[in-house]
Scaffold this motif. Structure first.
Motif, short mmCIF file in Angstrom:
data_model
loop_
_atom_site.label_atom_id
_atom_site.label_comp_id
_atom_site.label_asym_id
_atom_site.label_seq_id
_atom_site.Cartn_x
_atom_site.Cartn_y
_atom_site.Cartn_z
N MET A 22 1.10 -0.89 -0.08
CA MET A 22 0.15 0.23 -0.02
C MET A 22 1.16 0.95 0.19
SD MET A 22 -3.23 -1.13 0.19
CE MET A 22 -4.99 0.06 0.81
N THR A 23 0.48 2.33 -0.52
CA THR A 23 1.03 3.33 -0.82
C THR A 23 -0.19 4.58 -0.17
OG1 THR A 23 1.81 3.36 -2.59
CG2 THR A 23 1.40 5.33 -2.63
N PRO A 24 1.38 5.63 0.79
CA PRO A 24 0.46 6.67 1.77
C PRO A 24 -0.16 7.79 0.94
CG PRO A 24 2.55 6.66 2.27
CD PRO A 24 2.25 5.77 1.38
N ALA A 25 -1.60 7.99 0.51
CA ALA A 25 -1.89 8.61 0.56
C ALA A 25 -1.79 10.40 0.87
CB ALA A 25 -2.89 8.70 -0.76
N HIS A 26 -2.30 10.45 2.58
CA HIS A 26 -2.16 11.14 2.84
C HIS A 26 -2.63 10.82 4.15
CE1 HIS A 26 -6.95 11.64 2.30
NE2 HIS A 26 -6.64 11.53 4.53
N VAL A 27 -2.03 11.81 5.04
CA VAL A 27 -1.92 11.80 6.38
C VAL A 27 -2.17 13.24 7.33
CG1 VAL A 27 -0.47 11.67 8.89
CG2 VAL A 27 0.48 10.13 6.79
N LEU A 28 -3.37 13.02 7.68
CA LEU A 28 -4.34 14.23 8.66
C LEU A 28 -4.19 14.01 9.99
CD1 LEU A 28 -7.24 13.81 6.48
CD2 LEU A 28 -5.46 15.18 6.30
N LEU A 29 -4.41 14.73 10.89
CA LEU A 29 -3.44 15.20 12.65
C LEU A 29 -4.45 16.04 13.63
CD1 LEU A 29 0.58 15.47 13.07
CD2 LEU A 29 -1.48 13.52 12.70
N ASP A 30 -5.47 15.36 14.39
CA ASP A 30 -6.02 16.25 14.67
C ASP A 30 -6.18 16.64 15.99
OD1 ASP A 30 -9.27 17.58 14.74
OD2 ASP A 30 -9.36 16.23 16.89
N PRO A 31 -6.20 17.82 16.44
CA PRO A 31 -5.30 18.57 17.83
C PRO A 31 -5.43 17.39 19.47
CG PRO A 31 -6.36 20.12 17.25
CD PRO A 31 -6.85 18.64 16.28
N ASP A 32 -6.24 16.78 18.58
CA ASP A 32 -6.58 15.41 20.39
C ASP A 32 -6.07 14.24 20.12
OD1 ASP A 32 -7.63 13.60 18.27
OD2 ASP A 32 -9.71 14.14 19.51
N GLY A 33 -4.59 14.36 19.21
CA GLY A 33 -4.32 13.28 19.08
C GLY A 33 -4.67 12.09 17.87
N THR A 34 -6.02 12.41 17.16
CA THR A 34 -6.30 11.25 15.97
C THR A 34 -5.59 11.61 14.78
OG1 THR A 34 -8.25 11.57 17.13
CG2 THR A 34 -8.67 10.92 14.75
N MET A 35 -4.91 10.49 14.71
CA MET A 35 -4.71 10.55 13.31
C MET A 35 -5.27 9.31 12.08
SD MET A 35 -0.79 8.62 12.56
CE MET A 35 0.04 9.75 13.39
N LEU A 36 -5.52 10.24 10.98
CA LEU A 36 -6.65 10.17 9.48
C LEU A 36 -5.80 9.85 8.70
CD1 LEU A 36 -8.74 12.59 11.06
CD2 LEU A 36 -10.10 10.79 10.58
N THR A 37 -5.17 8.67 8.11
CA THR A 37 -4.59 7.86 6.74
C THR A 37 -5.13 7.60 5.69
OG1 THR A 37 -3.62 5.89 8.30
CG2 THR A 37 -2.28 7.95 8.36
N ARG A 38 -4.97 7.74 4.62
CA ARG A 38 -5.62 6.89 3.54
C ARG A 38 -4.13 6.52 2.99
NH1 ARG A 38 -6.60 9.83 -1.98
NH2 ARG A 38 -7.75 8.15 -2.79
N TRP A 39 -4.51 5.01 2.32
CA TRP A 39 -3.54 4.33 1.56
C TRP A 39 -4.07 4.02 0.56
CZ3 TRP A 39 1.13 3.12 4.09
CH2 TRP A 39 1.45 3.82 5.50
N VAL A 40 -3.64 3.68 -0.09
CA VAL A 40 -3.71 2.79 -2.30
C VAL A 40 -3.02 1.99 -2.66
CG1 VAL A 40 -4.95 5.48 -2.47
CG2 VAL A 40 -2.94 4.93 -2.90
N ARG A 41 -3.89 1.32 -3.09
CA ARG A 41 -3.10 0.12 -3.23
C ARG A 41 -2.11 0.87 -4.37
NH1 ARG A 41 -6.27 -5.30 -5.50
NH2 ARG A 41 -7.02 -3.48 -7.27
N ALA A 42 -0.62 0.13 -4.31
CA ALA A 42 0.62 0.16 -4.62
C ALA A 42 0.23 -0.42 -6.04
CB ALA A 42 1.87 -0.20 -4.18
#
Length: 254
Positions: A234-254
């Protein structure tokens, strides 16, 4: 070596910018199966009470609702429907029309996406709220071997029953059947067994994973469960961070 994208602060994104980040690739005639999960830092797919909702944060809920606004259909296993007490998808008609006009998802008439439930034995109560509260008829993906009485009861309750196998449902047949019905922008919300079977069949194009700022411990399952191991780069498309510590990542098939 692939480069991890720089993290983006979620609070810096308005709704349009966030929708652009999660836009389905290609056009409305291109099929794409997106999977969305939330887990704890230590990999648990459920929190207190054995449901994923216990891991939810405001950031996760924001993206969860956006992904439903963007998709053509919400795909889920019957066990998850029962455990999470699913209802019909509740979306914003105006936003759905706007997203469709922008060419990134949504619906021309603003209708909510149907919930498509995978259950080889049609094992679902016809009075379940996923059927009774649905504004767009719920789809039951089942087999010819499912008890006829159950199938009739689900159809009489307003669900649309679709046979896609004799006794078992081949994972790769699920997105094929949905795409053939024009439901090409697919969003799978689990559970782990459905995700594992789809990924093992090479049918998953993308994973949206929220990591909640929480350690759970215990014996909770991972987000993907399968009989055999599979390796899907998988390839990372984006990484989002929220001030409360939540991490949101989007992975697409390589």
């Amino acid at each position: 070596m692939q480069r991890i994208p720089d993290a983006i602060q979620l609070t810096d994104l308005d709704n349009d910018a966030l929708a652009d980040l999660y836009a389905y690739p290609g056009g409305p005639d291109d099929s794409w199966l997106r999977v969305n999960f939330v887990s704890s830092i230590d990999g648990a797919v459920t929190g207190s009470g054995g449901v994923s909702g216990a891991l939810g944060t405001p950031a996760d809920k924001r993206v969860f609702h956006l992904l439903r606004e963007l998709c053509d259909v919400v795909l889920v296993g019957a066990g998850t429907v029962r455990a999470e007490n699913y209802g019909g998808a509740q979306t914003d008609p105006g936003l759905r029309r706007e997203l469709f006009a922008r060419g990134i998802g949504g619906h021309a008439e603003g209708d909510p996406p149907p919930i498509a439930i995978v259950t080889a034995a049609a094992a679902l109560d016809p009075d379940h709220r996923v059927i009774t509260t649905a504004r767009t008829p719920t789809l039951i993906l089942t087999t010819a071997a499912a008890p006829a009485q159950r199938v009739r009861a689900l159809a009489d309750a307003g669900a649309e029953v679709i046979e896609i196998g004799d006794e078992v449902i081949a994972p790769q047949a699920v997105p094929e059947v949905l795409a053939a019905r024009g439901l090409r922008r697919m969003l799978c919300e689990g559970g782990p067994q459905l995700f594992g079977s789809l990924a093992g069949a090479g049918a998953v194009d993308e994973l949206c994973l929220t990591t909640a700022p929480l350690l759970v411990g215990g014996a909770a399952r991972r987000i993907s469960v399968s009989h055999e191991e599979f390796g899907m780069p998988m390839t990372p498309a984006h990484v989002l961070l929220d001030p409360d510590g939540t991490m949101l990542t989007r992975w697409v098939r390589a």
